[in-house]
Design an enzyme around this catalytic site. Sequence first.
Site, PDB file in Angstrom:
ATOM      1  N   TYR A 143      50.690   0.181  46.849  1.00 19.24           N
ATOM      2  CA  TYR A 143      49.249  -0.084  46.753  1.00 19.24           C
ATOM      3  C   TYR A 143      48.337   0.868  47.530  1.00 19.24           C
ATOM      4  O   TYR A 143      47.349   1.356  46.987  1.00 19.24           O
ATOM      5  CB  TYR A 143      48.944  -1.533  47.167  1.00 19.24           C
ATOM      6  CG  TYR A 143      49.368  -2.584  46.163  1.00 19.24           C
ATOM      7  CD1 TYR A 143      50.176  -2.270  45.067  1.00 19.24           C
ATOM      8  CD2 TYR A 143      48.971  -3.905  46.322  1.00 19.24           C
ATOM      9  CE1 TYR A 143      50.579  -3.244  44.164  1.00 19.24           C
ATOM     10  CE2 TYR A 143      49.364  -4.886  45.408  1.00 19.24           C
ATOM     11  CZ  TYR A 143      50.172  -4.546  44.332  1.00 19.24           C
ATOM     12  OH  TYR A 143      50.551  -5.507  43.440  1.00 19.24           O
TER      13      TYR A 143
ATOM     14  N   ALA B 144      51.941   1.732  42.492  1.00 20.96           N
ATOM     15  CA  ALA B 144      52.853   0.627  42.828  1.00 20.96           C
ATOM     16  C   ALA B 144      52.927   0.460  44.342  1.00 20.96           C
ATOM     17  O   ALA B 144      53.075  -0.661  44.846  1.00 20.96           O
ATOM     18  CB  ALA B 144      54.230   0.896  42.244  1.00 20.96           C
TER      19      ALA B 144
ATOM     20  N   CYS C  48      40.046   4.731  45.122  1.00 17.73           N
ATOM     21  CA  CYS C  48      38.871   4.179  44.428  1.00 17.73           C
ATOM     22  C   CYS C  48      38.189   5.236  43.554  1.00 17.73           C
ATOM     23  O   CYS C  48      38.330   6.444  43.784  1.00 17.73           O
ATOM     24  CB  CYS C  48      37.846   3.689  45.441  1.00 17.73           C
ATOM     25  SG  CYS C  48      38.386   2.312  46.448  1.00 17.73           S
TER      26      CYS C  48
ATOM     27  N   CYS D   5      33.663   0.009  48.719  1.00 17.44           N
ATOM     28  CA  CYS D   5      34.404  -0.357  49.937  1.00 17.44           C
ATOM     29  C   CYS D   5      33.950   0.525  51.107  1.00 17.44           C
ATOM     30  O   CYS D   5      33.288   1.556  50.919  1.00 17.44           O
ATOM     31  CB  CYS D   5      35.913  -0.239  49.711  1.00 17.44           C
ATOM     32  SG  CYS D   5      36.537   1.438  49.792  1.00 17.44           S
TER      33      CYS D   5
ATOM     34  N   CYS E  31      34.969   4.253  51.027  1.00 18.98           N
ATOM     35  CA  CYS E  31      34.176   5.052  50.081  1.00 18.98           C
ATOM     36  C   CYS E  31      32.786   5.335  50.636  1.00 18.98           C
ATOM     37  O   CYS E  31      32.235   6.416  50.442  1.00 18.98           O
ATOM     38  CB  CYS E  31      34.074   4.356  48.728  1.00 18.98           C
ATOM     39  SG  CYS E  31      35.637   4.440  47.823  1.00 18.98           S
TER      40      CYS E  31
ATOM     41  N   GLU F  40      35.041   6.015  43.463  1.00 20.91           N
ATOM     42  CA  GLU F  40      34.027   6.805  44.169  1.00 20.91           C
ATOM     43  C   GLU F  40      34.660   8.010  44.856  1.00 20.91           C
ATOM     44  O   GLU F  40      34.139   9.121  44.814  1.00 20.91           O
ATOM     45  CB  GLU F  40      33.318   5.960  45.244  1.00 20.91           C
ATOM     46  CG  GLU F  40      32.531   4.788  44.701  1.00 20.91           C
ATOM     47  CD  GLU F  40      33.354   3.517  44.523  1.00 20.91           C
ATOM     48  OE1 GLU F  40      34.562   3.598  44.212  1.00 20.91           O
ATOM     49  OE2 GLU F  40      32.779   2.436  44.690  1.00 20.91           O
TER      50      GLU F  40
ATOM     51  N   ASN G 123      39.086   4.598  39.305  1.00 20.22           N
ATOM     52  CA  ASN G 123      40.112   4.220  40.283  1.00 20.22           C
ATOM     53  C   ASN G 123      41.498   4.449  39.706  1.00 20.22           C
ATOM     54  O   ASN G 123      41.734   4.263  38.509  1.00 20.22           O
ATOM     55  CB  ASN G 123      39.926   2.786  40.799  1.00 20.22           C
ATOM     56  CG  ASN G 123      39.928   1.727  39.720  1.00 20.22           C
ATOM     57  OD1 ASN G 123      39.541   1.977  38.600  1.00 20.22           O
ATOM     58  ND2 ASN G 123      40.375   0.532  40.065  1.00 20.22           N
TER      59      ASN G 123
HETATM   60  N1  THU Z   1      37.730  -0.129  43.801  1.00 18.56           N
HETATM   61  C1  THU Z   1      37.016   0.974  43.479  1.00 18.56           C
HETATM   62  O1  THU Z   1      37.500   1.879  42.799  1.00 18.56           O
HETATM   63  N2  THU Z   1      35.744   1.060  43.931  1.00 18.56           N
HETATM   64  C2  THU Z   1      35.082   0.053  44.548  1.00 18.56           C
HETATM   65  O2  THU Z   1      33.901   0.205  44.814  1.00 18.56           O
HETATM   66  C3  THU Z   1      35.774  -1.198  44.887  1.00 18.56           C
HETATM   67  C4  THU Z   1      37.230  -1.203  44.630  1.00 18.56           C
HETATM   68  C5  THU Z   1      39.090  -0.248  43.256  1.00 18.56           C
HETATM   69  C6  THU Z   1      40.222  -0.150  44.220  1.00 18.56           C
HETATM   70  C7  THU Z   1      41.300  -0.904  43.471  1.00 18.56           C
HETATM   71  O3  THU Z   1      41.890  -0.027  42.526  1.00 18.56           O
HETATM   72  C8  THU Z   1      40.543  -1.970  42.718  1.00 18.56           C
HETATM   73  O4  THU Z   1      39.206  -1.504  42.619  1.00 18.56           O
HETATM   74  C9  THU Z   1      40.574  -3.333  43.358  1.00 18.56           C
HETATM   75  O5  THU Z   1      40.195  -3.278  44.688  1.00 18.56           O
END
Ligand code: THU
Length: 160
Positions: A67, A65, A72, A112, A115, A74, A61
Amino acid sequence: MKERKIEISLKVYAYEELSQADRLLVDKAKEMTFHSYAPYSHFSVGAAALLVNGEIIGGSNQENAAYPSGICAERTTLFYANSQYPDVAVDTLAIAARNERGEYVEQPVSPCGACRQVMLESQSRGDRPMRILLYGSKCTYEVNRVEDLLPLCFTANDME
Ligand code: THU
């Protein structure tokens, strides 16, 4: 009124029960958590995609800044895999995460919704089921196709 039940299927493994190939892929996803850029959430996620040509692509991930501009692990991984090898299907995607204390999460990582949707597109591009391994230090879930993570999913067919 009728009620319909949708069944999904998953397998639960102890790490030691995974095949050697799956352990290798999970280890790569775990390693990729150390490449995460997560100064805001302190949640470090790593992913590793095994392509049908044997190549393994890793990703993590990458936050921002602003957001919503972050992405992510994935999606980083699948977009990179599909960019580098547009015609090569993804066989298996493994995902791992560490919390703000730097520990691997105990329960299997839960991707999420965005993803899951991207996994579905990647799977349909590859025209074969994509297996997914969700690592947790207590157990790892295996699903044999993206639909098991996204019942009632929206696909290109829904626009016809
Ligand atoms: N995140 C992922 O990279 N994959 C997931 O399966 C869940 C969430 C990241 C997004 C963000 O950078 C952090 O985790 C918190 O949500």
